[in-house]
Scaffold this active site. Sequence first.
Site, short mmCIF file in Angstrom:
data_model
loop_
_atom_site.label_atom_id
_atom_site.label_comp_id
_atom_site.label_asym_id
_atom_site.label_seq_id
_atom_site.Cartn_x
_atom_site.Cartn_y
_atom_site.Cartn_z
N CYS A 58 0.83 -1.21 0.00
CA CYS A 58 0.00 0.00 0.00
C CYS A 58 0.87 1.26 0.00
O CYS A 58 1.55 1.54 -0.97
CB CYS A 58 -0.98 -0.04 1.17
SG CYS A 58 -2.39 1.08 0.97
N HIS A 75 -3.74 -5.66 1.09
CA HIS A 75 -3.56 -5.95 2.52
C HIS A 75 -4.02 -7.39 2.78
O HIS A 75 -5.01 -7.85 2.22
CB HIS A 75 -4.41 -5.01 3.37
CG HIS A 75 -3.92 -3.60 3.37
ND1 HIS A 75 -2.79 -3.20 4.04
CD2 HIS A 75 -4.42 -2.48 2.77
CE1 HIS A 75 -2.62 -1.89 3.87
NE2 HIS A 75 -3.59 -1.44 3.11
#
Length: 488
Positions: free
Chosen positions: A330, A427
């Site tokens: 991310c 994630h």
Amino acid sequence: MSSYSLMVQGTTSDAGKSVMVAGLCRVLARRGVRVAPFKPQNMALNSAVTKEGGEIGRAQAVQAQACGLEPSVLMNPVLLKPNTDTGAQVIVRGKALSDMDARGYHDFKPKLLQLVVDTFEELGQQADARLVEGAGSPAEINLREHDIANMGFALAAGVPVVIVADIDRGGVFAHLYGTYELLSKQEKGLVKGFIINRFRGDPSLLDSGLEWLEEKTGVPVLGVVPYLKGLYLEAEDAINVQQTDEDARFRVVVPGLPRISNHTDFDALRLHPKVDLQFVRPGQPLPAADLIILPGSKSTRADLQALREQGWDAQIARHLRFGGKVIGICGGYQMLGQSIDDPHGVEGQPGSSEGLGYLATRTTLATAKQLTRVRGQLTLLGETADVEGYEIHAGHTEVSGTQPFELDGIADGACSGNGQVLGGYLHGVFDQPEACNLLLRWAGLEAPHAKAQDMAVLREQGIDRLADALEAHLDLDTLFAPVAGWRS
């Protein structure tokens, strides 16, 4: 019959509110009760994506799992994600509303109270029982005005309260008695019991203290829950520290960025018996490692600047010169590219930051946040592994070159030309054993098979173990006598 409700408040942060609600949710769900979790206001940089495409605290997602439910924005109507020491992004019913400083948010809270209560009532239409988690401590005198997280909510919604304290911290009777005495008369009237959490030893040694506490307050102690060694449930915000196995020879290092987010991404590595996972605090150098992972960040450009100020950029460069591997997740993925542009001032002042330059990517931050649950495949070393998780990020990344992920049919992530660096937005990428094994073998760990944890299975085992302990050590008949469908 109207929906039953109970709120678990704590004498301190990390007293056990989250795990207590998760365990009690599973206890009720086992009996066939339609139960749902709720937290009026959460402050955490660990978040989850709901079925509606909204954002809530991860603790409520775990509690939803304990109920056998999909996470919903109704379970956590207000989420605060700190982006500075005095400010946070305010997320209301799953969507980012605005950034506010502490004073501005304090003045805004009265406008949120009715929304929180209305959301709680809406959740009650879908459940026979609602278990509510407080935040921090209800005895914070400076925060009592406009409170929506603890007693302010309990009073507005008419919800009874139990107060939990962690005896492993010490001072448990002072914590419970002091907290109770700092409540107003009206607030005290809501308190139906105390719970002592994480006790080691013979509980009969507590008898005189329990009698004293009940005599002084008139409130019953509903149970003493033992310390459950090795229990795994995701931490709400504090970073779990690994107890390293002596046989662990593969070192993974995660720089502890000031606004690190979703550090639960690394729980599978923390629990891996062949991995020595280390979070490095600011002010400390990055130790020698096989793999460095740049984590997610709530403030990517600011954390990239902090990384450089720590000298970690030069240490990452040295790590790569010696043949090490690097993964970015991310915000960490964005940092590994050529540039991060913020033309709209999403993270503060508009501007652009030069990336670390290891991936052929360029990121432009956007006002609309990407919130999606995804599944697909990871391809490395000529092999493919299934992956599943979620994306929470602001902005779009343009990629040139190889992309190791295919998520919901769309290519994602990037690999460096020399094969030492990769990144992506997913994630939970280590949560599936096959993907975790493949990534560790790519990074240089030989034969990790059959050692990676299946985090979904481990989470289920933790919830069941917790529920077993609560059934054995709490007076559940007193707690749940009014619940439709409860049977002792």
